[in-house]
Design a protein around this motif. Sequence first.
Motif, PDB file in Angstrom:
ATOM      1  N   TRP A 227       0.286 -11.166  -2.249  1.00 12.93           N
ATOM      2  CA  TRP A 227      -0.985 -11.357  -1.386  1.00 12.93           C
ATOM      3  C   TRP A 227      -1.568  -9.242  -1.073  1.00 12.93           C
ATOM      4  CZ3 TRP A 227      -1.426 -14.515   4.082  1.00 12.93           C
ATOM      5  CH2 TRP A 227      -3.105 -14.172   3.813  1.00 12.93           C
ATOM      6  N   ILE A 228      -0.019  -8.850  -0.272  1.00 16.46           N
ATOM      7  CA  ILE A 228      -0.780  -7.849   0.535  1.00 16.46           C
ATOM      8  C   ILE A 228      -1.261  -6.722  -0.798  1.00 16.46           C
ATOM      9  CG2 ILE A 228       0.883  -5.808   1.634  1.00 16.46           C
ATOM     10  CD1 ILE A 228       2.337  -7.387   2.574  1.00 16.46           C
ATOM     11  N   ARG A 229      -0.068  -6.991  -1.701  1.00 21.71           N
ATOM     12  CA  ARG A 229      -0.542  -5.579  -3.026  1.00 21.71           C
ATOM     13  C   ARG A 229      -1.905  -5.974  -3.707  1.00 21.71           C
ATOM     14  NH1 ARG A 229       1.808  -5.343  -8.468  1.00 21.71           N
ATOM     15  NH2 ARG A 229       1.300  -3.550  -9.633  1.00 21.71           N
ATOM     16  N   GLY A 230      -2.346  -7.298  -3.051  1.00 21.63           N
ATOM     17  CA  GLY A 230      -4.398  -7.539  -3.694  1.00 21.63           C
ATOM     18  C   GLY A 230      -4.816  -7.573  -3.196  1.00 21.63           C
ATOM     19  N   THR A 231      -4.560  -7.005  -2.001  1.00 25.26           N
ATOM     20  CA  THR A 231      -5.950  -6.218  -0.681  1.00 25.26           C
ATOM     21  C   THR A 231      -5.887  -5.537  -0.303  1.00 25.26           C
ATOM     22  OG1 THR A 231      -5.015  -8.893   0.079  1.00 25.26           O
ATOM     23  CG2 THR A 231      -6.376  -7.605   1.407  1.00 25.26           C
ATOM     24  N   LEU A 232      -4.452  -4.587  -0.118  1.00 27.17           N
ATOM     25  CA  LEU A 232      -5.201  -3.383   0.569  1.00 27.17           C
ATOM     26  C   LEU A 232      -4.981  -1.939  -0.449  1.00 27.17           C
ATOM     27  CD1 LEU A 232      -2.437  -3.673   3.767  1.00 27.17           C
ATOM     28  CD2 LEU A 232      -4.869  -4.073   3.630  1.00 27.17           C
ATOM     29  N   PRO A 233      -5.664  -1.137  -0.423  1.00 24.21           N
ATOM     30  CA  PRO A 233      -5.752   0.146  -0.512  1.00 24.21           C
ATOM     31  C   PRO A 233      -4.633   0.954   0.194  1.00 24.21           C
ATOM     32  CG  PRO A 233      -7.038   0.665   0.839  1.00 24.21           C
ATOM     33  CD  PRO A 233      -6.560  -0.863   1.428  1.00 24.21           C
ATOM     34  N   ARG A 234      -4.477   1.813  -0.779  1.00 23.78           N
ATOM     35  CA  ARG A 234      -3.338   2.863  -0.481  1.00 23.78           C
ATOM     36  C   ARG A 234      -2.968   3.794   0.086  1.00 23.78           C
ATOM     37  NH1 ARG A 234      -3.505   5.363  -5.073  1.00 23.78           N
ATOM     38  NH2 ARG A 234      -3.123   3.527  -6.352  1.00 23.78           N
ATOM     39  N   LEU A 235      -2.542   4.203   0.965  1.00 23.52           N
ATOM     40  CA  LEU A 235      -2.137   5.262   1.780  1.00 23.52           C
ATOM     41  C   LEU A 235      -2.271   6.443   1.354  1.00 23.52           C
ATOM     42  CD1 LEU A 235      -0.042   3.199   4.980  1.00 23.52           C
ATOM     43  CD2 LEU A 235      -2.424   4.499   5.164  1.00 23.52           C
ATOM     44  N   ARG A 236      -2.627   7.648   1.939  1.00 20.03           N
ATOM     45  CA  ARG A 236      -1.597   8.611   2.180  1.00 20.03           C
ATOM     46  C   ARG A 236      -0.583   9.849   1.982  1.00 20.03           C
ATOM     47  NH1 ARG A 236      -6.620  12.640   3.901  1.00 20.03           N
ATOM     48  NH2 ARG A 236      -5.468  12.278   5.373  1.00 20.03           N
ATOM     49  N   ILE A 237      -0.084  10.363   1.400  1.00 21.17           N
ATOM     50  CA  ILE A 237       1.116  10.311   1.622  1.00 21.17           C
ATOM     51  C   ILE A 237       1.477  10.654   2.888  1.00 21.17           C
ATOM     52  CG2 ILE A 237       0.542  12.807   0.732  1.00 21.17           C
ATOM     53  CD1 ILE A 237       4.103  10.857   0.238  1.00 21.17           C
TER      54      ILE A 237
ATOM     55  N   GLN B 216      -0.201  10.298   5.685  1.00 22.59           N
ATOM     56  CA  GLN B 216      -0.411   9.420   6.806  1.00 22.59           C
ATOM     57  C   GLN B 216       0.821   8.200   6.758  1.00 22.59           C
ATOM     58  OE1 GLN B 216      -3.714   7.709   4.853  1.00 22.59           O
ATOM     59  NE2 GLN B 216      -4.920   9.262   6.296  1.00 22.59           N
TER      60      GLN B 216
ATOM     61  N   PRO C  11       0.504  -1.111   0.006  1.00 22.82           N
ATOM     62  CA  PRO C  11       0.100  -0.179   0.485  1.00 22.82           C
ATOM     63  C   PRO C  11       0.691   1.309  -0.423  1.00 22.82           C
ATOM     64  CG  PRO C  11      -0.185  -0.815   1.817  1.00 22.82           C
ATOM     65  CD  PRO C  11       0.661  -2.403   1.226  1.00 22.82           C
TER      66      PRO C  11
END
Lengths: 413, 368, 223
Positions: free
Chosen positions: A320-330, A332, A246
């Motif tokens: 798996w992480i890439r397929g699950t999590l949305p991106r954070l804001r800069i 954050q 993310p």
Amino acid sequence: MTSSFLDNAFFRNIYCNLASSDSARCAGGGPFGDGLFPPGWEWFAFLVTAFLTVFVVINGALLGVNAYIWGERRLIGRIQGRPGPNRWGPFGLLTPVADLIKILTKEDIVPAAADRLLFFLAPFLIVVPVLLVFAVVPFGSSSWVADLNIGLLYVLAVLSVESFAPVMAGWGSQNRYAMFGALRAVALLVSYEIPMVLSLLGVLMIAGSLSLVDVVHAQSVPFILVQPLGFLVFFIGTVAEIQRAPFDLAEAESELVGGYHTDYSGIRWGLFQAGEFLATIAGAAIIVTVFLGGWRGPDFLPSHAWFFIKLTGVLVVMTWIRGTLPRLRIDQVTSFAWKGLLPLAALNVVLSALLSLIWPAPTNGELWIMVAINMTVAAAALIVLGQFGPKAGERPTPAPVSTLREATPGGGN
Amino acid sequence: MSMRTEPVTVNIGPHHPSTHGVFRLRVTFDGEVIVDVEPVFGYLHRGTEKLAEERTYVQFVTLTDRMDYVASMTNNQGFVLAVEKLAGITPSPRGVWLRMIAAELQRIASHLVGMGFFLQDLGAFATPLMYAMRERERILDLFEMLCGARITNSYMRPGGVFMDAPEDFWPAVNRFLDEMPGYVDEYESLISGNEIVLSRTKGVARVELDALINASISGPMLRAAGLAWDLRKKHPYEFYDRVEFDVPLAQESDNWARYIVRIQEMRESVKIVRQCVQQIEPGPIRPKEVPFLVRPPAGEVYSSIEGPKGELGYYIVSDGSIAPYRCKVRAPSYINLTLLKDMLVGWRVADMIVTFGSIDINMGEVDR
Amino acid sequence: MYGLGILKGFGVTALNAFRSPFTVEYPDRRVGLPGLARSAGINPLAFVLKRPKDALKAVLGLAKIPARSQQHSRFRGQDFTWYVERCTGCASCAKLCPLGIIKIVTDPSGRQTQEGEVYDIETFDIDLARCMACGICVEVCPYDALHMGSGFERARYGFPNLLITVDELKKAPKRPSTWFRPQLEERGYHPHKSGQADWRLVGRHERPTAGQLKRNWVDDRAK
Ligand code: SF4
Ligand code: SF4
């Protein structure tokens, strides 16, 4: 340095076959009796051997990238309920090759306003340092290109060179999206470098050496158990450092189109992608070496096999992480690094320092005591930190619009 | 030390991965923080309202599909209700039930798309989007059974629908209704508890209820601010007074509230469809006496329904001929966009995209 | 606690990775050995013995079987099915198409003995490039001559090739969609499963026998 080169079985076999007259180093000679080259040509044998080794490792890494691209796409496909690429070759294994051919035949577009030197150099700068990392990774109980006594330091140094590439690409392509991406990449890399380095300190204290081979030798208990906090911080730090979800906000497809490589096309764009995947493999290899016991494993499989099994495991988790999590804001992302990871890493350093004061050269039993202590502390720290739940974002006060308007009479992209 | 900084103006769009169509935002940034937003639209203008003036009433049904192309059933419904009101047609009960079933399924499909792209904008590598598409595909399969088309349905006609549902529709719709709540639970466990999503959306782009009302914003955006305004309850059309459902509300009026209201509305829609399936009775699907060329008396009418994105209204003026004299569409997407600037100023680039996704607009409807 | 929600999400994605894909592969489907054996209708073991070459191919992931479309019989296909035997050239379809893309030229003075009795259709062009498959032309055809088709593979290079001409309509395989044709649905017709439909089959009514015709048109008038 040469002697340490010859600890490497792969290297020694080739070298001794070529120049077995070098009886000082190759006791017993090779299968060719006196060797292929006459005496006095040891330097040439050495050169050829070195070249062959590097050739094998680099091409192995690039082949690994192809395999990994395929694997990641298949796995993410399955996670998303689709089969993934399965058209080219058996199980779609040739898809990366087809992609490469496509990329190679694309037009290479250079923006008119680009700073050409930076624009052209950036893609290479993203690939080369990662390839350098593979020089010190021990792939098996006696397979490595070089066993540097400053191995870990070397890895960190070389990987931080890589962080110039987004800046060069972003600045060089004279595009505002790219500039946003570059600045984000810098913020990200600056923030995560520090907890990452700190998290490795604990490992160093226990292993007592910076050499990756020695670190593996020290792991009669895998350091993921001895250093759970260190592992957590290093893993997250690595994911951030190689800018995968993310933490992929430097390329943030849904926001910045492509971030710093928005303006790239053709094979230069391909190099960015290859660099990203190479970096992922390199990061995973370092994680395996430092925390998962490297090539060590029960004897029924050769040491290389253990290394690659562990590597695959780490890569699967990353996918798996890439397929699950949305991106954070800069903001954050950076505050997570400074407020979350840095305290954890610092705690880990203090704890490891205390423990290694008590047991300067830990035996197996003492390592298990360390495991118990570290695990407890890690769990406690995570629970304490976990109490600070996600806070609602606060709206930063912007400068008054009117003053800013005057500054940019025209504007536009 | 003070740094000399300069604001940057960036064109987001018209071709950008997350502008949901061709939409352009001229945004002025101070670093990553937004200081000014200027929406520019009209890139997808096709003159639908003008085209209506030279189409017969039934012919125009096919063009309403193309306005909000992820919710064409509700577009059809809004238009045929307006025509019925104008021409004084009493629809057949079975046709009405079928229209309600189709419209509520369409609401689920539209919210799925809204939710999926909202999370796509958050940067979740297409996984929630694909899950949303999986269920949407099943709804589209149901539409294919009803009317042979998946997106541009043109299913409804003044007086009812054009064709009765086939035999295999009913078991399929029941199976779907049984499984859908489980899928919604799945999204919730994937997303609703995810701390990254929470920290990205909670409290972001909050707008006051007064501002929303002043801008005449409707639909889930309004309900996310705590006002229980739902035309299905306030002015029941079709047979919405014969089914029981709740109007999901949230108080925060931020991106998170808009998302969670949509999730809840999907659950309510499942309930509504189930009641429709139970209450539907055999009979004609549209009255025989309604001709193909509807010829309403001269006059004007405004009729609105609760579309998935908000109040979808049709204002039709008739001069007694077979084509409307004027047809104006109150497109919810367009009106919901009006507060964009107030929502965005002060937030960051990433929030802008997410907020834009949370409004759930459709450019086909904005530009018409 | 912070982080638990994320872990739950990992659980969901992991579960989904083990479900079978929901997407449809087209035009052919890659299958493994079990899939290939199932499509051949024998069990995998017998398949290996009978066709070792194909079995090896399947194990290597190279086997493919054609994927059939699962569309409903009401699917409104892009190509039209038109019965010259039924069409009277009334041009209702052309008049009511919202886009006006059907072009009909009829010839009343052809081979017919009595002028105006039956028209020759000289031109019946449907400009698919602009057709939106709304089906209004089918809905208004009073003689059930025009039906939506059931295909979806009519992509062509260039707009001119998208024009369906009368010759093509005459020659095209007759697989009408049951869209707006309840009579076809009542007969259980499915364009892909039931084969081609003859023009006598697709009408709203049974074709009158010669006796009926005589009764209706000759005897009744004589009265
Ligand atoms: S399907 Fe619609 S657009 Fe196409 S020819 Fe028929 S009436 Fe015209
Ligand atoms: S297809 Fe039908 S509507 Fe068109 S001209 Fe022939 S009979 Fe008339």
